[in-house]
Design an enzyme around this catalytic site. Structure first.
Site, PDB file in Angstrom:
ATOM      1  N   ASN A 114      66.835 113.915 116.119  1.00  0.00           N
ATOM      2  CA  ASN A 114      67.347 113.507 117.449  1.00  0.00           C
ATOM      3  C   ASN A 114      68.609 112.447 117.093  1.00  0.00           C
ATOM      4  O   ASN A 114      68.449 111.481 116.322  1.00  0.00           O
ATOM      5  CB  ASN A 114      66.448 112.868 118.305  1.00  0.00           C
ATOM      6  CG  ASN A 114      65.595 113.911 118.499  1.00  0.00           C
ATOM      7  OD1 ASN A 114      65.633 115.018 118.815  1.00  0.00           O
ATOM      8  ND2 ASN A 114      64.198 113.348 118.708  1.00  0.00           N
TER       9      ASN A 114
ATOM     10  N   HIS B 161      61.733 114.369 112.174  1.00  0.00           N
ATOM     11  CA  HIS B 161      60.286 114.827 112.650  1.00  0.00           C
ATOM     12  C   HIS B 161      59.836 115.967 111.956  1.00  0.00           C
ATOM     13  O   HIS B 161      60.904 117.053 111.804  1.00  0.00           O
ATOM     14  CB  HIS B 161      60.259 115.105 114.106  1.00  0.00           C
ATOM     15  CG  HIS B 161      60.454 113.898 115.030  1.00  0.00           C
ATOM     16  ND1 HIS B 161      59.544 113.243 115.659  1.00  0.00           N
ATOM     17  CD2 HIS B 161      61.741 113.363 115.299  1.00  0.00           C
ATOM     18  CE1 HIS B 161      60.048 112.227 116.513  1.00  0.00           C
ATOM     19  NE2 HIS B 161      61.317 112.167 116.454  1.00  0.00           N
TER      20      HIS B 161
ATOM     21  N   ASP C  33      53.130 110.344 113.056  1.00  0.00           N
ATOM     22  CA  ASP C  33      53.519 109.823 114.418  1.00  0.00           C
ATOM     23  C   ASP C  33      52.441 109.508 114.980  1.00  0.00           C
ATOM     24  O   ASP C  33      51.091 109.693 115.016  1.00  0.00           O
ATOM     25  CB  ASP C  33      54.235 111.192 115.067  1.00  0.00           C
ATOM     26  CG  ASP C  33      55.006 110.574 116.241  1.00  0.00           C
ATOM     27  OD1 ASP C  33      54.529 110.179 117.142  1.00  0.00           O
ATOM     28  OD2 ASP C  33      56.262 110.618 116.162  1.00  0.00           O
ATOM     29  N   ILE C  34      52.584 108.280 115.725  1.00  0.00           N
ATOM     30  CA  ILE C  34      51.628 107.781 116.546  1.00  0.00           C
ATOM     31  C   ILE C  34      51.388 108.519 117.970  1.00  0.00           C
ATOM     32  O   ILE C  34      50.037 108.448 118.362  1.00  0.00           O
ATOM     33  CB  ILE C  34      51.833 106.201 116.855  1.00  0.00           C
ATOM     34  CG1 ILE C  34      52.997 105.926 117.954  1.00  0.00           C
ATOM     35  CG2 ILE C  34      52.013 105.400 115.701  1.00  0.00           C
ATOM     36  CD1 ILE C  34      53.174 104.588 118.816  1.00  0.00           C
TER      37      ILE C  34
ATOM     38  N   HIS D 120      65.420 108.995 111.410  1.00  0.00           N
ATOM     39  CA  HIS D 120      64.140 109.678 111.070  1.00  0.00           C
ATOM     40  C   HIS D 120      64.062 111.227 111.592  1.00  0.00           C
ATOM     41  O   HIS D 120      64.996 111.757 112.407  1.00  0.00           O
ATOM     42  CB  HIS D 120      63.156 108.955 111.982  1.00  0.00           C
ATOM     43  CG  HIS D 120      63.108 109.007 113.372  1.00  0.00           C
ATOM     44  ND1 HIS D 120      64.218 108.382 114.076  1.00  0.00           N
ATOM     45  CD2 HIS D 120      62.503 109.765 114.359  1.00  0.00           C
ATOM     46  CE1 HIS D 120      64.298 108.402 115.344  1.00  0.00           C
ATOM     47  NE2 HIS D 120      63.255 109.206 115.672  1.00  0.00           N
TER      48      HIS D 120
ATOM     49  N   GLU E 297      65.147 107.726 120.201  1.00  0.00           N
ATOM     50  CA  GLU E 297      64.699 106.511 120.815  1.00  0.00           C
ATOM     51  C   GLU E 297      64.575 105.362 119.926  1.00  0.00           C
ATOM     52  O   GLU E 297      64.323 104.204 120.292  1.00  0.00           O
ATOM     53  CB  GLU E 297      63.135 106.980 121.249  1.00  0.00           C
ATOM     54  CG  GLU E 297      63.326 107.809 122.319  1.00  0.00           C
ATOM     55  CD  GLU E 297      61.817 108.249 122.816  1.00  0.00           C
ATOM     56  OE1 GLU E 297      60.965 108.089 122.208  1.00  0.00           O
ATOM     57  OE2 GLU E 297      61.771 108.897 123.916  1.00  0.00           O
ATOM     58  N   VAL E 298      64.619 105.533 118.655  1.00  0.00           N
ATOM     59  CA  VAL E 298      64.565 104.383 117.435  1.00  0.00           C
ATOM     60  C   VAL E 298      65.695 104.535 116.942  1.00  0.00           C
ATOM     61  O   VAL E 298      66.379 105.525 116.182  1.00  0.00           O
ATOM     62  CB  VAL E 298      63.126 104.634 116.795  1.00  0.00           C
ATOM     63  CG1 VAL E 298      63.439 103.495 115.732  1.00  0.00           C
ATOM     64  CG2 VAL E 298      62.038 104.695 117.495  1.00  0.00           C
TER      65      VAL E 298
END
Length: 125
Positions: A97, A112, A39-40, A110, A105-106
């Protein structure tokens, strides 16, 4: 900004672009079913995102439309990433999420994967 997980898949989303190598990522794993990368903006000492190669908006979309092989391959990829990062023995957390209330948010499924330290309570109180 949270997204509506019921909208159609957007092939211009950041994770789709990472899958197409249009945006660089620090990959830690990839196979025919999934890609994993750091993750960035990490929220733990180890914070990796695992995404399916298929075009799925959310966990709901994936569970409804993915083939059995895609589902099994993705779940196995998540486990392989955790094992490869040495997170199984000390423990880790998975988070997916979905939608605005879930904080997605995307618009690409995905997961995490957090680890590397005690993570505290599951939800802020």
């Amino acid at each position: 900004m949270p997204i509506n997980a019921t909208l159609p898949y957007d092939p211009a989303n950041v994770f789709a672009r990472i899958l197409r190598d249009e945006i660089p990522s620090r990959r830690v794993y990839e196979d025919e079913w999934a890609v994993a990368f750091h993750d960035i903006a990490p929220a733990a000492p180890t914070h990796v995102l695992v995404i399916p190669r298929g075009a799925y908006v959310s966990w709901d979309d994936f569970s409804a439309r993915a083939s059995e092989a895609e589902i099994a391959g993705f779940v196995r990829a998540v486990g392989a990433v955790a094992r490869g990062l040495g997170l199984v023995e000390p423990g880790y957390r998975l988070l997916a999420n979905t939608g605005p209330n879930g904080g997605q948010e995307v618009p690409h499924l995905h997961v995490h994967l957090f680890g590397g330290a005690p993570l505290g309570p599951m939800l802020a109180r």
